[in-house]
Design an enzyme around this catalytic site. Sequence first.
Site, PDB file in Angstrom:
ATOM      1  N   HIS A  24      -4.052   9.471   2.407  1.00  0.00           N
ATOM      2  CA  HIS A  24      -3.843   8.701   3.624  1.00  0.00           C
ATOM      3  C   HIS A  24      -4.490   7.323   3.497  1.00  0.00           C
ATOM      4  CE1 HIS A  24      -4.524   8.205   8.190  1.00  0.00           C
ATOM      5  NE2 HIS A  24      -3.318   7.773   7.863  1.00  0.00           N
ATOM      6  N   ASP A  67       8.878  -7.998  -6.957  1.00  0.00           N
ATOM      7  CA  ASP A  67       9.941  -8.645  -7.714  1.00  0.00           C
ATOM      8  C   ASP A  67       9.435  -8.911  -9.129  1.00  0.00           C
ATOM      9  OD1 ASP A  67       8.395 -11.055  -7.598  1.00  0.00           O
ATOM     10  OD2 ASP A  67       9.465 -11.731  -5.816  1.00  0.00           O
ATOM     11  N   CYS A 102      10.487 -10.975  -2.691  1.00  0.00           N
ATOM     12  CA  CYS A 102      10.862  -9.567  -2.513  1.00  0.00           C
ATOM     13  C   CYS A 102       9.721  -8.676  -2.986  1.00  0.00           C
ATOM     14  CB  CYS A 102      12.161  -9.263  -3.247  1.00  0.00           C
ATOM     15  SG  CYS A 102      13.587  -9.932  -2.400  1.00  0.00           S
TER      16      CYS A 102
END
EC number: 5.4.99.62
Length: 131
Positions: A20, A28, A121
């Site tokens: 957790h 990218d 990205c």
Amino acid sequence: MKKTILINSRLSEVIASMGHTDTIAIADSGLPIPKGVERIDLALTRDIPRFLDTLRVILSELCVEEAIIATEMKEKSPETYAELLKILGNIPIKEVSHEELKVMTKECVAVVRTGEYTPYCNIILRSGVVF
């Protein structure tokens, strides 16, 4: 052989070992990966594999409580940003500067490098719990 869609053995192992609040980044092809952070390099050539395809596969295996992206994605890669919102669905999204995101990768258990050539990205996924 595994029955789920993720068949990369190292990536599967990393996801299975996450607890957790642990984080993993999908990057990218140009994002610098900090020394000391595991690099899972999936890049074969330009745009193979794609960032969004890699994200879809990882989301099929990882419970995510938060996604962190660079604010620059919205302006510089609007089509990818729009598709990203659809893929993430109800997962909360935090936006930070690209520079801050690069610093945050130092705390990731791994950075998954894709062949993506679209700017900004990159995403950090914070692991949730399934109960």
